[in-house]
Scaffold this active site. Structure first.
Site, PDB file in Angstrom:
ATOM      1  N   ASN A  10       0.867  -1.187   0.000  1.00 51.86           N
ATOM      2  CA  ASN A  10       0.000   0.000   0.000  1.00 51.86           C
ATOM      3  C   ASN A  10       0.904   1.237   0.000  1.00 51.86           C
ATOM      4  OD1 ASN A  10      -1.867   2.000   0.382  1.00 51.86           O
ATOM      5  ND2 ASN A  10      -2.334   1.470   2.511  1.00 51.86           N
ATOM      6  N   LYS A  12       0.043   4.206  -0.360  1.00 46.15           N
ATOM      7  CA  LYS A  12      -0.680   5.406   0.131  1.00 46.15           C
ATOM      8  C   LYS A  12      -0.422   6.561  -0.841  1.00 46.15           C
ATOM      9  CE  LYS A  12       0.098   3.760   4.774  1.00 46.15           C
ATOM     10  NZ  LYS A  12      -0.274   3.937   6.142  1.00 46.15           N
ATOM     11  N   HIS A  99      -9.641   0.878   4.295  1.00 43.76           N
ATOM     12  CA  HIS A  99      -8.402   1.115   5.048  1.00 43.76           C
ATOM     13  C   HIS A  99      -8.725   2.057   6.212  1.00 43.76           C
ATOM     14  CE1 HIS A  99      -4.400   2.588   6.044  1.00 43.76           C
ATOM     15  NE2 HIS A  99      -3.944   1.472   5.505  1.00 43.76           N
ATOM     16  N   GLU A 101      -7.354   4.584   7.269  1.00 42.07           N
ATOM     17  CA  GLU A 101      -7.244   6.020   6.935  1.00 42.07           C
ATOM     18  C   GLU A 101      -8.505   6.491   6.192  1.00 42.07           C
ATOM     19  OE1 GLU A 101      -3.400   5.740   5.055  1.00 42.07           O
ATOM     20  OE2 GLU A 101      -2.568   5.205   7.009  1.00 42.07           O
ATOM     21  N   GLU A 171      -5.579  -4.981  10.445  1.00 40.08           N
ATOM     22  CA  GLU A 171      -4.600  -3.921  10.670  1.00 40.08           C
ATOM     23  C   GLU A 171      -4.957  -3.147  11.941  1.00 40.08           C
ATOM     24  OE1 GLU A 171      -2.462  -2.734   6.850  1.00 40.08           O
ATOM     25  OE2 GLU A 171      -4.280  -1.527   6.921  1.00 40.08           O
ATOM     26  N   GLY A 177       1.911   2.552  10.574  1.00 41.28           N
ATOM     27  CA  GLY A 177       2.819   3.695  10.391  1.00 41.28           C
ATOM     28  C   GLY A 177       3.447   4.189  11.675  1.00 41.28           C
ATOM     29  N   SER A 216       3.145  -1.846  10.453  1.00 40.62           N
ATOM     30  CA  SER A 216       4.591  -1.772  10.700  1.00 40.62           C
ATOM     31  C   SER A 216       5.330  -3.094  10.439  1.00 40.62           C
ATOM     32  CB  SER A 216       4.877  -1.248  12.100  1.00 40.62           C
ATOM     33  OG  SER A 216       4.366   0.066  12.237  1.00 40.62           O
TER      34      SER A 216
HETATM   35  C1  PEP Z   1      -0.924   0.321   5.864  1.00 46.45           C
HETATM   36  O1  PEP Z   1      -0.984   1.485   5.529  1.00 46.45           O
HETATM   37  O2  PEP Z   1      -1.798  -0.459   5.478  1.00 46.45           O
HETATM   38  C2  PEP Z   1       0.189  -0.121   6.718  1.00 46.45           C
HETATM   39  C3  PEP Z   1       0.138  -1.316   7.224  1.00 46.45           C
HETATM   40  O3  PEP Z   1       1.195   0.790   6.906  1.00 46.45           O
HETATM   41  P1  PEP Z   1       2.600   0.496   7.654  1.00 46.45           P
HETATM   42  O4  PEP Z   1       3.137  -0.795   7.135  1.00 46.45           O
HETATM   43  O5  PEP Z   1       3.459   1.676   7.299  1.00 46.45           O
HETATM   44  O6  PEP Z   1       2.295   0.417   9.118  1.00 46.45           O
END
Ligand code: PEP
Length: 256
Positions: A10, A12, A99, A101, A171, A177, A216
């Site tokens: 992803n 983003k 997601h 976000e 998630e 992040g 992460s």
């Molecule tokens: C994500 O945006 O779906 C995500 C898991 O980000 P990160 O790996 O940076 O935590």
């Protein structure tokens, strides 16, 4: 068991044409384990370019293109939105839906998320449905309630038999992040809850459903996370923008 593993990137609102080209060429050097698929989800303007770069780099059919969002509508006066047919025309086969976000910043409700999953499936796109609890919800032991409340509207909308074509990405919002990964044990416990939640409705769907962990994931923690019984790969944010690190993560995934 024969459940495929998926590693989805992803990006983003990051990346550039330069990254599109360099990533496609770097990914052509990765050797994946059997039954593993890699999905790259750049921003809308880069989808067609990634499609072109993948053919140029001769990327295997185990690499697919994904979008980060879609409209629940088929076409019409929806300024700024992108439809399933537009995505398909540029070679997209997966789409991230719900997601955290999108849920928190753009106020997407679980019922809108369900409509988007339905639109994706109706068009033959594979939705990657994101679910996850906030830190506050975990601390107050609401995790299972929150996950059930995010999954149920989708099941109600599409019917459990169609859920077999949905990829679920767990998630935890507090791990996205932030560099704070869920421990492999904590992630496994929650993944097991999600699989059992689906199994109570349809065991056959639950056994086949790829269930990804996101939050992460990096080159150091991926192996242990992917080794967990109910973790079938990952949805990767930050680390998917760095080719060397992302290649290590892709190589760590194994089908189960
Ligand atoms: C994500 O945006 O779906 C995500 C898991 O980000 P990160 O790996 O940076 O935590």
């Amino acid at each position: 068991m024969n459940r495929r593993a998926i590693v989805a990137a992803n990006w983003k609102m990051n990346g550039s044409l330069a990254l599109v080209n360099s990533m496609a060429s770097e990914l052509s050097k990765v050797s994946l384990n059997e039954n593993v698929e890699v999905v790259v989800c750049p921003s809308f303007p880069y989808l067609a370019a990634f499609s072109f770069a993948s053919s140029k780099a001769n990327l295997a059919s185990t690499f697919s293109l994904g979008a980060q969002n879609l409209s629940e509508h088929a076409k019409g006066a929806f300024t700024g939105e992108v439809s399933t047919s537009m995505l398909q025309e540029v070679g997209v086969s997966y789409v991230i839906v719900g997601h955290s976000e999108r849920r928190s910043i753009y106020k997407e409700s679980s019922s809108l998320v369900a409509e988007k999953v339905q639109a994706a499936l109706a068009a033959g796109l594979k939705p990657i449905l994101c679910v996850g609890e906030s830190e506050e919800q975990r601390v107050s032991e609401q995790t299972e309630l929150v996950l059930a409340a995010q999954l149920q509207p989708v099941i109600d909308k599409i019917g459990i038999e169609k859920f077999v074509d949905v990829v679920v990405a767990y998630e935890p919002v507090w791990a996205i992040g932030t560099g704070k990964t869920a421990s492999p044990e904590m992630a496994q416990t929650t993944h097991q809850f999600i699989r059992e939640f689906i199994a109570k409705i349809d065991e056959n769907v639950a056994v086949k459903m790829p269930l990804l962990y996101g939050g992460s994931v990096n080159a150091t923690n991926c192996e242990e996370l992917f080794a967990q019984a109910d973790i079938d790969g990952g949805l990767i944010g930050g680390a998917s923008l760095k080719a060397e690190e992302f290649k290590i993560i892709c190589s760590a995934a194994k089908g189960k």
